[in-house]
Motif scaffolding. Structure first.
Motif: not given
Length: 195
Positions: A98, A116, A128
């Protein structure tokens, strides 16, 4: 012909099933002070600060959040280039990345809080991937630059990062049901040997 009474075993199996069903996922977390951390290049750069954090083996890492985060750029770096990354140390393909800022400019990032996957910031360049399991019980936390043209760097002045994970923890009733199941199993065994 010897007959065998299965009722005690059936009641023991029911008690054990109830005990296992009482296991619930409990939220847990560990916090890391980021003051003084640096990002000087891509993931393998020796100038990046990192730490190994111990978690229970097999604990699912569900995300992370940061609080009171403040950092400044050096050289030709931009604010959006800072990436906070939590990785499964044994499987480098599982991580949470992040970037707290989405500002395409040098300068300072004021104290802020976020998480995040939050609405502010951007996912790291390596993606991610969502929650993952800390298979060995150790996660690797690092800061790095998503893009660097030398001279480059970001210094974190302050902030805390909290890694969230879950763990199956027995409730108090689980212990009682387990004890009851053991008593029932003992009684069934005693009854079988006396027959």
């Amino acid at each position: 012909m010897t007959s065998f009474n299965t009722r005690p075993l059936a009641s023991t199996a029911v008690a054990l099933a109830l005990a296992l069903s009482a296991l619930t996922a409990q939220a847990a977390s560990v916090s890391v002070d980021l003051a003084g951390w640096q990002a000087r290049g891509d993931v393998p750069d020796a100038g990046n600060t990192s730490a190994f954090i111990n978690l229970p083996v097999g604990a699912p890492v569900t995300g992370f959040s940061y609080f009171n985060l403040a950092f400044s750029t050096l050289g030709d770096s931009w604010l959006r280039e800072l990436v906070l990354s939590v990785n499964d140390s044994s499987t480098p393909t599982q991580w949470l990345d992040w970037s707290p800022s989405s500002t395409d400019a040098p300068g300072s990032f004021s104290p802020a809080a976020g998480a995040w996957g939050d609405a502010v910031g951007i996912a790291g360049p390596f993606g991610s991937t969502g929650a993952f399991v800390a298979s060995t019980g150790t996660v690797w936390l690092t800061s790095y630059l998503s893009f660097s043209v030398q001279p480059a760097g970001i210094d974190i002045r302050q902030g805390r990062l909290t890694i969230d994970y879950s763990l199956a923890v027995p409730e108090p009733t689980s212990y009682a049901l387990s004890a009851l199941a053991l008593v029932a199993l003992g009684a069934a065994t005693r009854r079988r040997t006396s027959d």
